[in-house]
Design a protein around this motif. Structure first.
Motif, short mmCIF file in Angstrom:
data_model
loop_
_atom_site.label_atom_id
_atom_site.label_comp_id
_atom_site.label_asym_id
_atom_site.label_seq_id
_atom_site.Cartn_x
_atom_site.Cartn_y
_atom_site.Cartn_z
N TYR A 109 -55.19 59.32 43.68
CA TYR A 109 -56.25 60.13 43.09
C TYR A 109 -57.63 59.49 43.26
O TYR A 109 -58.65 60.18 43.18
N LYS A 110 -57.64 58.20 43.49
CA LYS A 110 -58.91 57.54 43.84
C LYS A 110 -59.42 58.09 45.17
O LYS A 110 -60.60 58.39 45.33
N THR A 125 -60.15 62.13 44.72
CA THR A 125 -61.32 62.51 43.95
C THR A 125 -62.59 61.82 44.43
O THR A 125 -63.69 62.20 44.03
N ARG A 162 -63.44 58.87 43.57
CA ARG A 162 -63.93 58.03 42.47
C ARG A 162 -63.34 56.62 42.61
O ARG A 162 -62.16 56.47 42.90
N GLU A 196 -53.95 61.06 36.86
CA GLU A 196 -55.03 61.89 37.42
C GLU A 196 -56.13 62.07 36.37
O GLU A 196 -57.33 61.95 36.69
N ARG A 197 -55.74 62.35 35.15
CA ARG A 197 -56.72 62.53 34.07
C ARG A 197 -57.49 61.23 33.84
O ARG A 197 -58.72 61.24 33.69
N ILE A 216 -60.19 60.40 36.46
CA ILE A 216 -61.41 61.22 36.28
C ILE A 216 -62.26 60.67 35.14
O ILE A 216 -63.48 60.56 35.25
N ILE A 217 -61.60 60.30 34.04
CA ILE A 217 -62.34 59.82 32.86
C ILE A 217 -62.95 58.45 33.10
O ILE A 217 -64.09 58.18 32.72
N ALA A 277 -63.94 56.84 35.82
CA ALA A 277 -64.62 56.63 37.10
C ALA A 277 -65.62 55.49 36.99
O ALA A 277 -66.46 55.46 36.09
N ASP A 307 -58.36 56.04 27.73
CA ASP A 307 -58.42 57.02 28.82
C ASP A 307 -57.10 57.77 29.00
O ASP A 307 -57.05 58.75 29.75
#
Length: 707
Positions: free
Chosen positions: A568-569, A572, A574, A604-605, A608-609, A611, A619
């Motif tokens: 997910y890095k 996204t 991030r 994943e959540r 995002i939080i 970053a 988180d």
């Protein structure tokens, strides 16, 4: 006679003076700036040889490999044999046991039978009839020799000539000293600059695959190696896997690349005792093919195109994380100290950067144990039950047998089905997936077998079913336990005979389909309860595979977390520096009713939080945090019970929350006999927080034993 000797002595003194003046004159223009040792020695041999009326003058010095070599030479004419560049064939170390090499060696006639045989051997190897050799000594260490030779006739060497040559040797020693200081300083500056460039590269990028490739490329250029690699060791130090590889533009590495492709990116260290020893001792390995046993040397030369190598450990917190190796295709006598120091410095830079970015370090280590196969690479885990499921899937892949995969929702049943299909001979044929639980019961048969025009309302045209679409390939039926009993009957017929009819039709159709079924319910229990046909169950469960829930393989949570963070890095865009120890422990301790799918959603959540920083406990989803806090409270209570019997606290209601808190703090401090550190731990708060609350409630605890 004495007059002749006196005249000869006088002539030689004049020549010695002229030689000294000539040397100073040739070097004077450069003395104000720096000493060019090569130019310095060349001037000495030329002027000494010319002025001292000899056939040859040379300088012998020790090279970095420890051998002695003639580095500078002057000859009176071309017909005098040259010795420039040759290695002295005599063992200097052994010779030093017979002769004091810190003193001049004066051989008026080297062929005299009265001489030591080794001295005669040395003179003969140099093509010398008469010679005078004076050592160049610095700090009690012999750095080299300066020699005067006659090759045609003997010569009587005068004491004045010996003294003069000794004075020249002292000048050479000074030259050596200044040149060494200058060279060492220059090399130190170059090494510092190179390491700074590498540090900047490590700090400027977050993708360590890219960074390590750049670092190895720079290291190769700095030491003129042919190729380099970074290997990552597993936690048991029993295997090492390739994390990065780079070759110089001129290097021939096709054989190495083919070897990697053929045998994989991981090797068993038990086959390489030298590397095992290196890991155990944490030292740098200096490898020269001339020192290797013949079978290993042949492999090193032929397959790895290597003649020499340096292998330095990469450490994280004093533990060996991996190995940085550089390989040379040309033969070498040894390695200079500055080369070894530079390679070790680069290895330390990599280790420091990886220690700072623990996530990248874990990603690199985990990549070394994750298989690269198309489907299997997505099934992450080393738990015995997972590895057994993968092994069974690979064993059954090339058969035509129906497979039943059972496990809770989110355990990866579809991934295992993918592995079976893409590892089978049907991998290039259709692969159709159908979730039986997501389709209304009235439409499921039409989805499976197709329908004729007018078979039911809205059936305006003939439609092919999934069995027709999957002909020759694989049909994956997920949540098969949700299938109606009537659909089960028709499915059983297809599995037995390979025949079916479309809904509303009479034409019997043939199909060649391999069925993989999956269920998150216990089909054996469903059979007992009459919700699933017994004959279909036995037909499907010829080859059952069970996938365990995530709570039964807690050891796989850490690699899964790292995998999903990295995924997910990238997805996204991030940057995440890692995950805190507490957050990771909370994930490992959680029960995961939704299994791997729930874990993936949580990461994943969190990505995002969080970053731009590492993932912290806050988180994570509330359910995970709540579970972890409750776990900590229970653990603290268990520890407190172990410390002593519990004490009851009686409260009268109504009572304010402040008063309840004050009473709880007071009772706990009484329980711990004023030990504030222990009281804070039992209350589940920080010591500073406890002090603030004490100040707030103005509790008088002057007689306590607080710390």
């Amino acid at each position: 006679m004495s007059s002749t000797v006196h005249t000869l002595s006088l002539e030689r003194k004049i020549r010695m003076h002229e030689a000294r003046e000539a040397i100073i004159e040739r070097l004077a223009p450069d003395l104000h700036s720096e000493i060019d040792l090569d130019k310095f020695l060349h001037a000495i041999v030329c002027e000494l040889g010319r002025m001292m009326d000899v056939d040859r003058c040379d300088v012998i010095h020790r090279v970095p490999t420890g051998q002695w070599r003639i580095s500078h030479e002057w000859r009176v004419s071309d017909d005098i044999p040259s010795s420039l560049g040759i290695t002295i064939p005599v063992d200097i170390e052994q010779l030093s046991k017979r002769l004091d090499l810190t003193q001049p060696i004066r051989l008026d006639d080297a062929s005299s039978p009265e001489l030591d045989p080794r001295a005669r051997e040395l003179a003969a190897s140099l093509g010398t009839r008469s010679l005078l050799i004076v050592p160049v000594v610095l700090g009690g260490q012999v750095l080299g020799f300066v020699g005067l030779h006659t090759t045609r006739a003997p010569r009587i060497w005068l004491d004045e000539e010996v003294a003069f040559l000794q004075s020249i040797a002292r000048q050479i020693a000074v030259g050596y000293q200044y040149a060494r200081l200058y060279t060492d300083k220059q090399r130190e500056a170059d090494r510092t600059r190179a390491l700074l460039e590498i540090a900047n590269a490590l700090n400027a990028r977050s993708d360590f695959s890219e960074v390590t490739s750049l670092v190895i490329e720079r290291a190769i250029a700095l030491v003129s190696a042919d190729y380099g690699a970074l290997g990552v060791v597993d936690h048991s130090n029993r295997s090492i896997s390739l994390a990065a590889f780079h070759a110089a533009p001129h290097a021939t590495v096709r054989g190495v690349e083919e070897l990697i492709a053929t045998h994989g990116r991981s090797i068993d260290l038990a086959e390489f005792p030298a590397l095992m020893e290196l890991l155990a001792e944490g030292r740098t390995l200096k490898l020269l093919d001339k020192d290797l046993p013949l079978p290993i040397r042949l492999v090193f030369n032929a397959q790895l195109h290597g003649r020499a190598a340096l292998v330095a450990p990469v450490r994280i917190k004093e533990q060996v994380f991996g190995l940085l190796g550089l390989v040379w295709s040309e033969a070498r006598d040894g390695f200079a100290e500055h080369e070894v120091t530079l390679v070790e410095g680069i290895a330390d830079q990599i280790g420091t950067a990886l220690e700072r970015d623990q996530l990248s370090a874990e990603v690199m280590r985990l990549r070394s144990v994750i298989h690269e196969r198309r489907a299997e690479s997505r099934i992450i885990g080393q738990a015995p039950a997972i590895r057994r499921a993968i092994e069974l899937a690979l064993n059954v892949a090339d058969t035509q047998t129906s497979v039943l995969i059972q496990g809770e929702s989110g355990t990866g049943k579809e991934l295992l089905a993918d592995l079976i299909h893409y590892s089978s001979q049907r991998k290039d044929k259709p692969y159709i997936k159908l979730n039986c639980g997501a389709i209304p019961e009235t439409l499921l048969e039409s989805e499976l077998f197709g329908h004729e025009k007018g078979a039911f309302t809205d059936a305006r045209a003939r439609r092919r079913g999934r069995f027709e679409e999957a002909d020759g390939g694989t049909l994956f039926l997920d949540e098969i336990g949700e299938m109606s009993l009537s659909a089960q009957v028709r499915l059983l017929r297809v599995l037995q005979d390979g025949e079916f009819t479309r809904v509303g039709g009479n034409q019997v159709l043939k199909t060649d389909v391999r069925v993989i079924a999956a269920s998150n319910v216990d089909l054996a229990r469903a059979v007992e309860e009459g919700r699933f046909r017994r004959d279909l169950y036995y037909r499907l469960s010829v080859f059952p595979i069970y996938l365990p829930p995530l709570r039964e393989r807690a050891g796989d949570i850490h690699p899964l977390v790292i995998h999903f963070i990295e995924h997910y890095k990238q997805k996204t865009g991030r940057f995440i520096s890692g995950i805190s120890r507490e957050a990771l422990q909370a994930l490992i301790n959680y029960d995961w009713p939704g299994n791997v799918r729930e874990l993936e959603n949580a990461i994943e959540r969190a990505v995002i939080i969080a970053a731009g920083r590492q993932i912290e406990l806050e988180d994570l989803p509330e359910a995970i945090c709540r579970h972890w806090l409750e776990h900590r409270r229970q653990a603290r209570r268990a520890r407190s019970l172990a410390d002593g019997p519990a004490v009851k606290l009686e409260l009268e209601v109504p009572m304010s929350m402040d008063e309840i808190e004050r009473r709880a703090i007071e009772a706990t401090l009484n329980y711990t006999q004023g030990d504030k550190t222990r009281a804070a731990r039992l209350l589940g708060i920080g010591r500073k927080t406890l002090y603030r609350k004490l100040q707030r409630y103005e509790l008088a605890l002057a007689d306590s034993r607080g710390r």
